[in-house]
Design a protein around this motif. Structure first.
Motif, PDB file in Angstrom:
ATOM      1  N   UNK A 221     -49.839 -71.821 -84.681  1.00  0.00           N
ATOM      2  CA  UNK A 221     -51.149 -71.426 -85.202  1.00  0.00           C
ATOM      3  C   UNK A 221     -51.219 -71.626 -86.715  1.00  0.00           C
ATOM      4  N   UNK A 222     -50.142 -71.277 -87.397  1.00  0.00           N
ATOM      5  CA  UNK A 222     -50.110 -71.470 -88.849  1.00  0.00           C
ATOM      6  C   UNK A 222     -50.264 -72.947 -89.208  1.00  0.00           C
ATOM      7  N   UNK A 223     -49.536 -73.810 -88.524  1.00  0.00           N
ATOM      8  CA  UNK A 223     -49.597 -75.246 -88.800  1.00  0.00           C
ATOM      9  C   UNK A 223     -50.994 -75.788 -88.533  1.00  0.00           C
ATOM     10  N   UNK A 224     -51.622 -75.316 -87.448  1.00  0.00           N
ATOM     11  CA  UNK A 224     -52.927 -75.849 -87.050  1.00  0.00           C
ATOM     12  C   UNK A 224     -54.066 -75.303 -87.927  1.00  0.00           C
ATOM     13  N   UNK A 225     -53.978 -74.009 -88.235  1.00  0.00           N
ATOM     14  CA  UNK A 225     -55.068 -73.388 -88.987  1.00  0.00           C
ATOM     15  C   UNK A 225     -54.922 -73.557 -90.496  1.00  0.00           C
ATOM     16  N   UNK A 226     -53.695 -73.727 -90.993  1.00  0.00           N
ATOM     17  CA  UNK A 226     -53.456 -73.868 -92.420  1.00  0.00           C
ATOM     18  C   UNK A 226     -52.621 -75.129 -92.684  1.00  0.00           C
ATOM     19  N   UNK A 227     -53.140 -76.311 -92.379  1.00  0.00           N
ATOM     20  CA  UNK A 227     -52.338 -77.537 -92.559  1.00  0.00           C
ATOM     21  C   UNK A 227     -51.939 -77.785 -94.010  1.00  0.00           C
ATOM     22  N   UNK A 228     -52.704 -77.217 -94.954  1.00  0.00           N
ATOM     23  CA  UNK A 228     -52.363 -77.418 -96.362  1.00  0.00           C
ATOM     24  C   UNK A 228     -51.079 -76.690 -96.741  1.00  0.00           C
ATOM     25  N   UNK A 229     -50.606 -75.762 -95.872  1.00  0.00           N
ATOM     26  CA  UNK A 229     -49.374 -75.035 -96.145  1.00  0.00           C
ATOM     27  C   UNK A 229     -48.135 -75.800 -95.684  1.00  0.00           C
ATOM     28  N   UNK A 230     -48.327 -76.851 -94.913  1.00  0.00           N
ATOM     29  CA  UNK A 230     -47.193 -77.572 -94.333  1.00  0.00           C
ATOM     30  C   UNK A 230     -46.402 -78.327 -95.410  1.00  0.00           C
ATOM     31  N   UNK A 231     -47.108 -79.108 -96.196  1.00  0.00           N
ATOM     32  CA  UNK A 231     -46.439 -79.982 -97.159  1.00  0.00           C
ATOM     33  C   UNK A 231     -45.635 -79.208 -98.203  1.00  0.00           C
ATOM     34  N   UNK A 232     -46.160 -78.104 -98.787  1.00  0.00           N
ATOM     35  CA  UNK A 232     -45.348 -77.364 -99.767  1.00  0.00           C
ATOM     36  C   UNK A 232     -44.030 -76.873 -99.187  1.00  0.00           C
ATOM     37  N   UNK A 233     -44.038 -76.398 -97.937  1.00  0.00           N
ATOM     38  CA  UNK A 233     -42.793 -75.913 -97.346  1.00  0.00           C
ATOM     39  C   UNK A 233     -41.832 -77.071 -97.093  1.00  0.00           C
TER      40      UNK A 233
ATOM     41  N   UNK B 115     -42.067 -68.046 -98.213  1.00  0.00           N
ATOM     42  CA  UNK B 115     -41.873 -67.584 -96.838  1.00  0.00           C
ATOM     43  C   UNK B 115     -42.569 -66.246 -96.612  1.00  0.00           C
ATOM     44  N   UNK B 116     -42.497 -65.350 -97.595  1.00  0.00           N
ATOM     45  CA  UNK B 116     -43.203 -64.073 -97.464  1.00  0.00           C
ATOM     46  C   UNK B 116     -44.711 -64.293 -97.333  1.00  0.00           C
ATOM     47  N   UNK B 117     -45.233 -65.221 -98.140  1.00  0.00           N
ATOM     48  CA  UNK B 117     -46.672 -65.497 -98.083  1.00  0.00           C
ATOM     49  C   UNK B 117     -47.059 -66.103 -96.738  1.00  0.00           C
ATOM     50  N   UNK B 118     -46.251 -67.062 -96.251  1.00  0.00           N
ATOM     51  CA  UNK B 118     -46.561 -67.710 -94.971  1.00  0.00           C
ATOM     52  C   UNK B 118     -46.417 -66.738 -93.804  1.00  0.00           C
TER      53      UNK B 118
ATOM     54  N   UNK C 270     -46.936 -63.465 -93.914  1.00  0.00           N
ATOM     55  CA  UNK C 270     -48.131 -62.610 -93.927  1.00  0.00           C
ATOM     56  C   UNK C 270     -49.347 -63.370 -93.404  1.00  0.00           C
ATOM     57  N   UNK C 271     -49.470 -64.624 -93.791  1.00  0.00           N
ATOM     58  CA  UNK C 271     -50.602 -65.433 -93.339  1.00  0.00           C
ATOM     59  C   UNK C 271     -50.556 -65.627 -91.833  1.00  0.00           C
ATOM     60  N   UNK C 272     -49.362 -65.834 -91.291  1.00  0.00           N
ATOM     61  CA  UNK C 272     -49.218 -66.003 -89.839  1.00  0.00           C
ATOM     62  C   UNK C 272     -49.654 -64.739 -89.111  1.00  0.00           C
ATOM     63  N   UNK C 273     -49.213 -63.592 -89.602  1.00  0.00           N
ATOM     64  CA  UNK C 273     -49.621 -62.318 -88.970  1.00  0.00           C
ATOM     65  C   UNK C 273     -51.148 -62.182 -88.999  1.00  0.00           C
ATOM     66  N   UNK C 274     -51.762 -62.528 -90.128  1.00  0.00           N
ATOM     67  CA  UNK C 274     -53.215 -62.421 -90.259  1.00  0.00           C
ATOM     68  C   UNK C 274     -53.925 -63.360 -89.281  1.00  0.00           C
ATOM     69  N   UNK C 275     -53.442 -64.597 -89.183  1.00  0.00           N
ATOM     70  CA  UNK C 275     -54.061 -65.573 -88.282  1.00  0.00           C
ATOM     71  C   UNK C 275     -53.937 -65.130 -86.819  1.00  0.00           C
TER      72      UNK C 275
ATOM     73  N   UNK D  59     -41.447 -60.145 -83.476  1.00  0.00           N
ATOM     74  CA  UNK D  59     -42.024 -61.489 -83.420  1.00  0.00           C
ATOM     75  C   UNK D  59     -42.157 -62.072 -84.818  1.00  0.00           C
ATOM     76  N   UNK D  60     -42.520 -61.235 -85.778  1.00  0.00           N
ATOM     77  CA  UNK D  60     -42.662 -61.701 -87.150  1.00  0.00           C
ATOM     78  C   UNK D  60     -41.317 -62.143 -87.731  1.00  0.00           C
ATOM     79  N   UNK D  61     -40.239 -61.453 -87.344  1.00  0.00           N
ATOM     80  CA  UNK D  61     -38.901 -61.873 -87.793  1.00  0.00           C
ATOM     81  C   UNK D  61     -38.577 -63.269 -87.253  1.00  0.00           C
TER      82      UNK D  61
END
Length: 296
Positions: free
Chosen positions: A56-68, A98-101, A103-108, A120-122
């Protein structure tokens, strides 16, 4: 229909919706005559909850992929070069990102109607660490089709801890720092054991969740089958009643036919009798007429 398009669609669904959608796509492929595609679709595995969240993170926030991915390349390069200063700097960036991503995953996930818990978050966090450590894991994650969480055990749990463990100590290093460096290895081992324990607990939880969903699906299927049986029985009753009505109408029609045939026979008999009387009357009239002519 092709496998990539179907896989992209399926792994964008919530885990509980995956199996039914996969089976429907496989059935559609079979109906179109593509049995090979249907078999491949049928082999697609349902994602775990943490894998779904990572997708879900990859699909909803593709702009986060390249920095990681870039951070992972930098960390791996720093590890190869044993560059302690760079490792420490990248380690700080690693923790922040990683902390930011996470949190973003939990929100999504919550926005998607499927909140995730701490265990699951771990696993989501472990997957992100694995992405940083392993280029193959990074490529797998970036596609957005994870089936299960990725394990960071083969990589580095934190860049700074690895830097302290692998970079030789400076001669001017204070004794307190040397003790901290010596403690980093047991801490890393405890972290790995904790990670494995969390992973095993999540797998058990996921298996239980899967079995519960299968039981629920089986219950729904049984209920649907019972409802179908009820509808079919009602239809059978309706058709049976209609058949009985048709049989009654048939009997009435046969009785009417029999009566009509009897009337036809009676009418034919009366016609024959009338013809005979008519012929007799005509013959009698002719005889009388002949007598009168002779008498005259």
């Amino acid at each position: 229909m092709d496998l990539d398009a179907v896989a992209d669609e399926l792994y964008g669904l919530r885990p509980e919706d995956f199996t039914a959608a996969r089976d429907a796509r496989a059935a559609a492929a079979r109906k179109e005559g593509d049995r090979a595609l249907a078999e491949k679709i049928g082999k697609l595995r349902r994602p775990s909850l943490s894998a779904w969240a990572g997708n879900l993170l990859v699909r909803e926030q593709p702009e986060q992929v390249e920095p990681l991915l870039r951070l992972g390349e930098g960390l791996r390069q720093a590890h190869r070069e044993l560059n302690g200063d760079q490792l420490r700097e990248l380690g700080r960036r690693q923790r922040t990102l990683i902390n930011a991503l996470t949190r973003q995953t939990r929100h999504l996930a919550a926005e998607a109607g499927h909140p995730i818990g701490e265990s699951t978050l771990h696993e989501v966090e472990d997957t992100l660490h694995a992405v940083l450590a392993d280029p193959e894991a990074a490529q797998e994650w970036a596609v957005g089709r994870l089936v299960k969480p990725l394990s960071p055990t083969a990589g580095f749990p934190t860049a700074e801890a690895e830097a302290l463990a692998r970079v030789p100590a400076s001669p001017a290093k204070p004794p307190a720092d040397r003790q901290k460096s010596q403690k980093s290895q047991p801490d890393a081992e405890r972290h790995r054991r904790l990670t494995r324990a969390r992973q095993e607990a999540e797998e058990a939880e996921q298996e239980l969740h899967t079995l519960e969903e299968e039981a629920t699906a089986a219950g729904r299927a049984a209920q649907d089958a019972a409802e179908l049986v009820g509808r079919l029985q009602q239809r059978i009753d309706e058709l049976t009643e209609a058949l009985k009505g048709a049989e009654d109408e048939q009997q009435e029609a046969r009785a009417a036919e029999k009566e009509a045939r009897e009337q036809v026979r009676n009418t034919d008999r009366r016609v024959r009798e009338a013809r005979r009387r008519a012929r007799t009357a005509v013959a009698r009239a002719e005889r009388l007429s002949a007598k009168e002519e002779r008498a005259s």
